[in-house]
Design an enzyme around this catalytic site. Sequence first.
Site, short mmCIF file in Angstrom:
data_model
loop_
_atom_site.label_atom_id
_atom_site.label_comp_id
_atom_site.label_asym_id
_atom_site.label_seq_id
_atom_site.Cartn_x
_atom_site.Cartn_y
_atom_site.Cartn_z
CB THR A 77 -0.95 0.00 1.21
OG1 THR A 77 -0.20 -0.16 2.41
CG2 THR A 77 -1.97 -1.12 1.09
CE LYS A 128 0.26 -3.42 3.32
NZ LYS A 128 -0.65 -2.57 4.20
CB THR A 134 -1.23 -2.18 8.92
OG1 THR A 134 -1.92 -1.37 9.74
CG2 THR A 134 -2.00 -2.35 7.63
CB SER A 188 -4.84 4.60 4.49
OG SER A 188 -4.41 5.07 5.74
CD GLU A 246 1.72 5.21 6.38
OE1 GLU A 246 1.29 5.79 7.39
OE2 GLU A 246 0.99 4.68 5.52
CG ASN A 259 -0.58 8.17 8.61
OD1 ASN A 259 -1.15 7.23 8.07
ND2 ASN A 259 0.67 8.11 9.01
#
Lengths: 402, 402
Positions: free
Chosen positions: B152, B187, B198, B402, B278, B397
Amino acid sequence: MSVTAAAGFLAAGVACGLKTTGKRDLAIVQNRGPLKNVASVFTSNRCKANPVLWSQQVMADGIADAIVLNSGGANCYTGARGFQTTHATAEAVAERLDISAGDVLVCSTGLIGEQLDLDKLKTGVWDAGLAILTGGATSEQAGLDAAHAIMTTDSVPKLSVRTVAATAAATASAATNVAYTIGGMAKGAGMLAPGLATMLVVITTDAMLSSEQLDVALRQATRVTFDRLDSDGCMSTNDTVTLMASGASGHEPGIEDFTLELTALCKDLALQLQADAEGSSHDIAITVTGAISEDEAVDVARTVARSNLFKAAMFGNDPNWGRVLAAVGTTQATFDPYNVDVAFNGVKLCIAGEPGESRTLVDLSPRAVDVVIDIKAGPASATIWTNDLTHDYVHENSAYAS
Amino acid sequence: MSVTAAAGFLAAGVACGLKTTGKRDLAIVQNRGPLKNVASVFTSNRCKANPVLWSQQVMADGIADAIVLNSGGANCYTGARGFQTTHATAEAVAERLDISAGDVLVCSTGLIGEQLDLDKLKTGVWDAGLAILTGGATSEQAGLDAAHAIMTTDSVPKLSVRTVAATAAATASAATNVAYTIGGMAKGAGMLAPGLATMLVVITTDAMLSSEQLDVALRQATRVTFDRLDSDGCMSTNDTVTLMASGASGHEPGIEDFTLELTALCKDLALQLQADAEGSSHDIAITVTGAISEDEAVDVARTVARSNLFKAAMFGNDPNWGRVLAAVGTTQATFDPYNVDVAFNGVKLCIAGEPGESRTLVDLSPRAVDVVIDIKAGPASATIWTNDLTHDYVHENSAYAS
């Protein structure tokens, strides 16, 4: 007016060089009585700063004559020498105001792990004491000076006053219609979290109340106000909320009525802290309804308030209800995870666990955001106040060593 | 190589239009046996996505023929229709590969609360199935395509392989020195937290192990690897780690040895997830020593890992040990809060609760940061891997739904 609004209280705020900016950094609030009753609540953090350890001893007998507060250093994790600094500060106040050091509360705020400069503290105590001894210390300006002296990253001082009218049943001390007054000042901008925020709060009242009554009222008031503020999930080592009663109004309010007024004042101060939280662009009220108990409602709301993904979405004005549910699902509260409603600013985006109204109906551009989560398990509800996670929050808390 | 490294496994990754970018978004991994044994661990979030609910049923008997994974949508909080989409996807795979839908695991990742496009999923299944049926699906490229299809916000695919040499005691199936192989793909970049991140992870092995043995090994391995990764404190609704064994090597390893190898592979993948979290600029290992139990060590380390103030300080290269202690003090672990040591990259900044070595000795400019907290209460220790809180984290974010 803040802490000088109630009769019997003097205040001063001076600069003694603890802040590198040269701004005011030391405040004293003195209670001239006739009562010297006090109640305090402190951080529930097990790592307590030296002034907290000191003040817990001072207020154990329910009596305090004065409180001295400094910004520019937390005096936490500074060992025996740090405790001696706190003790010496109380001694200096006692000497200056001709009271006992054992009746002087101390509060500090600022960086953890660095020693405070005792010489500067003593200079500040001397100057603040002079202001108190030579007049003007009951003025609105004196209260404002004290509020400025406890600011750290706060952009504005936080003040609140409530004057309570005499009712037919009440015995007012004066010819006016005012039975008694409550006033307060607060500081806190980051590290705002559970069991209080990074928060120093001094509240004064001229009502006639015992220290036991003050304690009951203060615990009830903070439980539903400061304890429901959770700006960034981080709990301070120095939090102190102190309530001092002089009895100078001669009015003895009913404890329920006083608690209501005190709660309203604490809520006002808490929302001022929220509105000035470091780097925030949204004030978010997260309300959980349908819980089986108030505790579970608080738990669910607080868990959402601490989700960085939810908080970042709020900064982006993105009504991302999936992140709300992802946080709700990590709690142990009683509810059916597939039968939950979520509304943003009145728009029900999730109904019974499925997509509801359109995200496009939600306008998150205003500062105030209301999130309501109905978990449909019982009659209880609670609200947690939080803020969004912003670039400015990261900036302030990475660039500023606090 | 990843999932195609072990003998008996085929893989494919294709683009079917779920991602608006047109990149690969659907993967299938098939186990051709002779064994079809499987074990999975799922998110502990009570709000579980539809593919998690489906896959829990599929793997209940310890047998699975294939797993299908999609990015571009989490299929979570999509109600009965969403569950039907998951079911229909498994049916499509079953029809294409001539297996039973009840032996097809499903994983999805992406935005919560939106329906997946079933027609696109079916097209993807058809194309991926074609790749598997017509050759090349055991290649390194096939494994890489599958790893790309589950990304993602990941910037790179995460792959890992371990080939285990035959020992004197082992019975290798082939003339080579390799007894068996384990390979995996993962992932995960945001919402990385407790009870998995996640995270979608598929691990394949050609070792001969029962589903019960796989389950024991997988739970032991994830407990000290993926469960110790806590990038941002947010727990996903879709986490799934699946381990499939084909037995094609003919080698039956000892369960302790296999668990060690599997743990090493899981740790490698977990640290790849940390490195690609991230917006992060630091990989932080928080180690708590001197705890009375491993659970308490984990609790203290995780609490520090979730302090936004600590994480923001790391972004600012500020060795702010006060924020570490402020977080430690909110736990209920057994220790004396005034006798704690804190070291950053080997420099003991806090010794027995007082300032120790100088902050200026600490260089936090490298990406890797080691924080060691000695709470001096017992013999146990544990490490949590986390990241810093950065402008880019907030940006990714808040701007990316998402």
